[in-house]
Design an enzyme around this catalytic site. Structure first.
Site, PDB file in Angstrom:
ATOM      1  N   ASP A  62     -16.564   3.775 -10.074  1.00  5.07           N
ATOM      2  CA  ASP A  62     -16.865   3.059  -8.827  1.00  5.07           C
ATOM      3  C   ASP A  62     -16.543   4.008  -7.675  1.00  5.07           C
ATOM      4  O   ASP A  62     -15.390   4.206  -7.326  1.00  5.07           O
ATOM      5  CB  ASP A  62     -15.994   1.794  -8.726  1.00  5.07           C
ATOM      6  CG  ASP A  62     -16.150   1.129  -7.344  1.00  5.07           C
ATOM      7  OD1 ASP A  62     -15.722  -0.025  -7.190  1.00  5.07           O
ATOM      8  OD2 ASP A  62     -16.684   1.780  -6.427  1.00  5.07           O
ATOM      9  N   HIS A  98      -5.749  -5.438   4.070  1.00  3.02           N
ATOM     10  CA  HIS A  98      -7.086  -6.054   4.113  1.00  3.02           C
ATOM     11  C   HIS A  98      -7.124  -7.398   3.406  1.00  3.02           C
ATOM     12  O   HIS A  98      -8.049  -8.175   3.614  1.00  3.02           O
ATOM     13  CB  HIS A  98      -8.117  -5.146   3.450  1.00  3.02           C
ATOM     14  CG  HIS A  98      -8.289  -3.826   4.120  1.00  3.02           C
ATOM     15  ND1 HIS A  98      -8.706  -3.692   5.421  1.00  3.02           N
ATOM     16  CD2 HIS A  98      -8.048  -2.568   3.668  1.00  3.02           C
ATOM     17  CE1 HIS A  98      -8.747  -2.418   5.745  1.00  3.02           C
ATOM     18  NE2 HIS A  98      -8.343  -1.713   4.720  1.00  3.02           N
ATOM     19  N   ASP A 141      -2.838   2.835   9.900  1.00  7.35           N
ATOM     20  CA  ASP A 141      -3.859   3.166   8.907  1.00  7.35           C
ATOM     21  C   ASP A 141      -5.195   3.327   9.651  1.00  7.35           C
ATOM     22  O   ASP A 141      -5.395   2.720  10.695  1.00  7.35           O
ATOM     23  CB  ASP A 141      -3.952   2.006   7.896  1.00  7.35           C
ATOM     24  CG  ASP A 141      -4.859   2.319   6.727  1.00  7.35           C
ATOM     25  OD1 ASP A 141      -4.348   2.602   5.638  1.00  7.35           O
ATOM     26  OD2 ASP A 141      -6.100   2.312   6.928  1.00  7.35           O
ATOM     27  N   HIS A 146      -8.052   2.274   8.813  1.00  2.00           N
ATOM     28  CA  HIS A 146      -8.932   1.099   8.659  1.00  2.00           C
ATOM     29  C   HIS A 146      -8.299  -0.097   9.371  1.00  2.00           C
ATOM     30  O   HIS A 146      -7.076  -0.207   9.456  1.00  2.00           O
ATOM     31  CB  HIS A 146      -9.109   0.744   7.176  1.00  2.00           C
ATOM     32  CG  HIS A 146      -9.732   1.833   6.373  1.00  2.00           C
ATOM     33  ND1 HIS A 146      -8.984   2.786   5.702  1.00  2.00           N
ATOM     34  CD2 HIS A 146     -11.022   2.142   6.126  1.00  2.00           C
ATOM     35  CE1 HIS A 146      -9.792   3.616   5.068  1.00  2.00           C
ATOM     36  NE2 HIS A 146     -11.048   3.266   5.314  1.00  2.00           N
ATOM     37  N   ASP A 174      -4.316   7.647   5.963  1.00  2.00           N
ATOM     38  CA  ASP A 174      -5.704   8.103   5.975  1.00  2.00           C
ATOM     39  C   ASP A 174      -6.158   8.376   7.407  1.00  2.00           C
ATOM     40  O   ASP A 174      -7.279   8.798   7.635  1.00  2.00           O
ATOM     41  CB  ASP A 174      -6.623   7.084   5.278  1.00  2.00           C
ATOM     42  CG  ASP A 174      -6.280   5.642   5.646  1.00  2.00           C
ATOM     43  OD1 ASP A 174      -6.728   4.727   4.950  1.00  2.00           O
ATOM     44  OD2 ASP A 174      -5.562   5.436   6.659  1.00  2.00           O
ATOM     45  N   TYR A 231      -5.499   9.213   1.231  1.00  4.11           N
ATOM     46  CA  TYR A 231      -6.215   9.620   0.020  1.00  4.11           C
ATOM     47  C   TYR A 231      -6.290  11.122  -0.176  1.00  4.11           C
ATOM     48  O   TYR A 231      -6.779  11.587  -1.190  1.00  4.11           O
ATOM     49  CB  TYR A 231      -7.607   8.981   0.030  1.00  4.11           C
ATOM     50  CG  TYR A 231      -7.478   7.509   0.234  1.00  4.11           C
ATOM     51  CD1 TYR A 231      -7.643   6.932   1.491  1.00  4.11           C
ATOM     52  CD2 TYR A 231      -7.034   6.691  -0.799  1.00  4.11           C
ATOM     53  CE1 TYR A 231      -7.426   5.586   1.697  1.00  4.11           C
ATOM     54  CE2 TYR A 231      -6.811   5.338  -0.606  1.00  4.11           C
ATOM     55  CZ  TYR A 231      -7.009   4.789   0.645  1.00  4.11           C
ATOM     56  OH  TYR A 231      -6.759   3.460   0.855  1.00  4.11           O
TER      57      TYR A 231
END
Ligand SMILES: NCCCNCCCCCC(O)(O)C(F)(F)F
Ligand SMILES: [Zn+2]
Length: 678
Positions: free
Chosen positions: A22, A137, A174, A176, A267, A307
């Site tokens: 994925d 999230h 972060d 995001h 990230d 990451y």
């Protein structure tokens, strides 16, 4: 006063992993956790922390935020085969189950709550939990973006319930948007949620309209949700620092949280494939240092994303080093936020104007003429590539970033000087000696005379003054030689001592010395060669003295009710100081100081982010309680009391704005609004 830094890590959380292919989820690998922990060990940081064990979050604790249905679905996956796991995972946007996911996610919740308990009980002052799967999230009834249970949201609800807290700040750095946290606390004024995130005008995942700067919260929660969207990639250290100076920190100090929790995703750091940003690991030391000044130092840092394993590991180490109280490493890169960042900062300040006292007099007239042009603004922005973009494109080849991180990190993690603060056993100093402080032996008179001769010799008529200069120089030398991190000297003539300290430091070879002088300065050394930057905070305009780039006077009389100096420190002094990037800071307090002890302590605490925390404080020897408070701030034993927050008056806001307009081309970190006319 609580001390110590907790580190929570359990290798069982590395079991959760992707079983099928994925390309979206395959970056969330177990090695994120293990390599971060290894990096901490390699820098000898693990042994300096207080180890606190993880535990499983209970079902009851998970139900503080999530629905029973969500919990049951998660629980049921433990016995599934790969086929079934894949099918359940497909119900969510970017999430994968493994047979151990439920257990790991409960450990992530439990580890987070263990950290809250360790901090709230006073067992430690602050700490970090290395957890996966991440949390910010996930929503009441859904997993999302690698997250199953919302660790940080559960921690906030838990802290409110168990410790009766009424003001919790969540900072989400972060890259995001933690939409899960936003949804959970959208109507809750007791939780202030701040997130910056890659957005690119809603192009970037999760591509939500409600991630933009105008999502300020709902109902009673209006003003307690702060979204700072990054509409370009390549944001760097100066953009992040500008966001703290001009958005987050003024809100945070006005909110005055009882606990700070960080959704700490890395990230947003250089090299990360998701963020595509340019900020280097040491920026996280600065961000952490700022947040440590809130809530009496009660700070819980919880891992979210990150990451690029090398970048992640270095940033985690920067964070933990700072939590331990080590000096903050010098920030690198050009200190100038990019246009896109300044636009976002200006927009979020305007959006929050109705809800914050410190923004009461914010000039939002740009919104009127912007509304006619906003479509132009977006279009114009989308195709013009700023300097950041070009940097990120040629920076993009990972080899270069790998090389950068290899070279860069070596000299950053310098050895910690054994002693943090030095002073002289001068009269009255027994009041402010704390365990960190080292006594420095006095200099003899002839040596002092030789140092002071020439420019100030005629000013030194009494032995008392000569001796005090000697004491100050003895302390200063230890700092200049980097044997000691900072020092404090009591002086009968602070202005003279400061001038001697500045001159001596420049002659010693320091190229950029910042001097913040509180009170009547009397002597102003010439700064034209730029080797000194003087900011003089005094009550009234000195006749015939106008400010110039390297010699700025800020007229400020502290409010009788409390500490209204936050807006001057955050909105002006820090941005100028960070633009200058000094390699030594001299803080001097002379007669007729127009600031209270709490305003000065705030200044000392926040200026430690500069010059690798090298500061020499020179204080009038009559100011015993000020000496104690400044020594406390320098010793780092505890956060000094910053007093009652008082918002700035309109007159003071105007004063800061006028100085900002005058100097923002020279000192670009002052920029927080785009000049009218795009
Ligand atoms: N086209 C679809 C792209 C989906 N990308 C998902 C990115 C998830 C980011 C997770 C994270 O880094 O925010 C967390 F902190 F939660 F781990
Ligand atoms: Zn992320």
């Amino acid at each position: 006063m609580a001390s110590g830094t907790a580190l929570i890590y359990d290798e069982k959380m590395a079991t959760h992993k992707l079983l099928w292919s994925d390309p979206i989820c395959d970056i969330e690998v177990p090695e994120r956790l293990s390599s971060s922990y290894e990096q901490l060990k390699s820098y000898h940081l693990v042994e300096r922390c207080v180890p606190v064990p993880a535990r499983e979050g209970s079902e009851e604790e998970i139900l503080l935020v999530h629905s029973l249905e969500h919990l049951e679905v998660a629980k049921s996956t433990q016995t599934m085969n790969e086929e079934e796991l894949k099918r359940v995972s497909e119900n969510y946007d970017a999430f994968f189950f493994h047979p151990s996911t439920y257990h790991c996610a409960r450990l992530a919740v439990g580890a987070t709550l263990q950290l809250v308990d360790a901090v709230m009980s006073g067992e430690v002052r602050n700490g970090m939990a290395l957890v996966r799967p991440p949390g910010h999230h996930s929503q009441r009834n859904a997993a999302n973006g690698f997250c199953l249970f919302n660790n940080v949201a559960i921690a906030a609800e838990y802290a409110k319930l168990k410790y009766g807290l009424q003001r919790i700040l969540i900072v989400d750095w972060d890259v995001h948007h933690g939409q899960g946290i936003q949804y959970i606390f959208e109507e809750d004024p007791s939780v202030l949620y701040f997130s910056w995130h890659r957005y690119e005008h809603q192009e970037f995942w999760p591509s939500l309209k409600e991630s933009d700067y105008d999502a300020v919260g709902l109902g009673k929660g209006k003003g307690f949700n702060i979204n700072l969207p990054w509409n370009k990639v390549g944001m760097g250290n100066s953009d992040y620092l500008a966001a703290f100076f001009h958005v987050l920190l003024p809100m945070a100090f006005e909110f005055d949280p009882e606990l700070v929790i960080v959704s700490s995703g890395y990230d947003s750091g250089i090299g990360d494939p998701e963020g595509q940003m340019n900020a280097t690991p040491e920026v996280f030391a600065h961000l952490t240092h700022f947040l440590m000044q809130l809530a009496n130092g009660k700070l819980c840092v919880i891992l979210e994303g990150g990451y690029h394993l090398k970048s992640l590991g270095e940033s985690v180490c920067m964070t933990v080093k700072t939590l331990l109280g080590d000096p903050v490493p010098q920030i690198t890169g050009e200190m100038a936020p990019c246009l896109s960042a300044v636009e976002s900062i200006q927009n979020v300040r305007a959006a929050h104007k109705p809800y914050w006292k410190w923004l009461a007099y914010e000039d939002t007239s740009f919104l009127q003429n912007l509304s006619t042009k906003s479509h132009l603004l977006k279009k114009a922005n989308s195709n013009t590539s700023t300097e950041h973009e070009t940097k990120i494109t040629n920076n993009n080849n990972t080899v270069k970033v790998e090389r950068f991180l290899e070279l860069h990190m070596k000299n950053i993690l310098f050895p910690v000087p054994p002693i943090k603060t030095a002073t002289i056993g001068s009269e009255g100093s027994e009041h402010f000696l704390s365990e960190h402080v080292q006594l420095v032996k006095e200099m003899d008179k002839t040596e002092i005379k030789s140092l002071v001769s020439g420019f100030y010799a005629d000013l030194v008529e009494e032995d008392k003054i000569l001796l005090s200069l000697g004491s100050m120089l003895a302390i200063l030398d230890k700092i200049l030689k980097k044997e000691v991190c900072n020092g404090i000297a009591a002086s009968p003539t602070a202005a003279l001592s400061a001038a001697v300290a500045l001159r001596h430091s420049v002659r010693f070879g320091f190229q950029r010395v910042l001097c913040v002088f509180v009170g009547d300065m009397q002597i102003t050394p010439n700064t034209e060669d730029g080797k000194m930057l003087i900011i003089n905070i005094c009550e009234k305009e000195q006749p015939g003295k106008t400010s110039c780039k390297h010699c700025i006077s800020l007229n400020w009389k502290e409010d009788a009710e409390g500490n209204d100096f936050f807006s001057a420190v955050l909105g002006f002094i820090l941005p100028v100081a960070y633009s200058y990037q000094p390699n030594l800071t001299v803080i001097a307090v002379g007669p007729n100081r127009s600031l209270g002890i709490s305003g000065i302590s705030l200044l000392v605490a926040l200026l430690q982010g500069l010059a690798e925390s090298r500061i020499v404080a020179v204080i009038e020897d009559t100011e015993i309680s000020l000496l104690q408070s400044v020594a406390k701030a320098l010793g780092g034993a505890s956060t000094p009391p910053f007093g009652i927050y008082v918002p700035p008056t309109q007159e003071k806001v105007k004063k800061i704005k006028a100085l900002r307009d005058q100097f923002q081309q020279e000192w670009k970190m002052l920029q927080c609004s785009v000049k009218d006319g795009i």
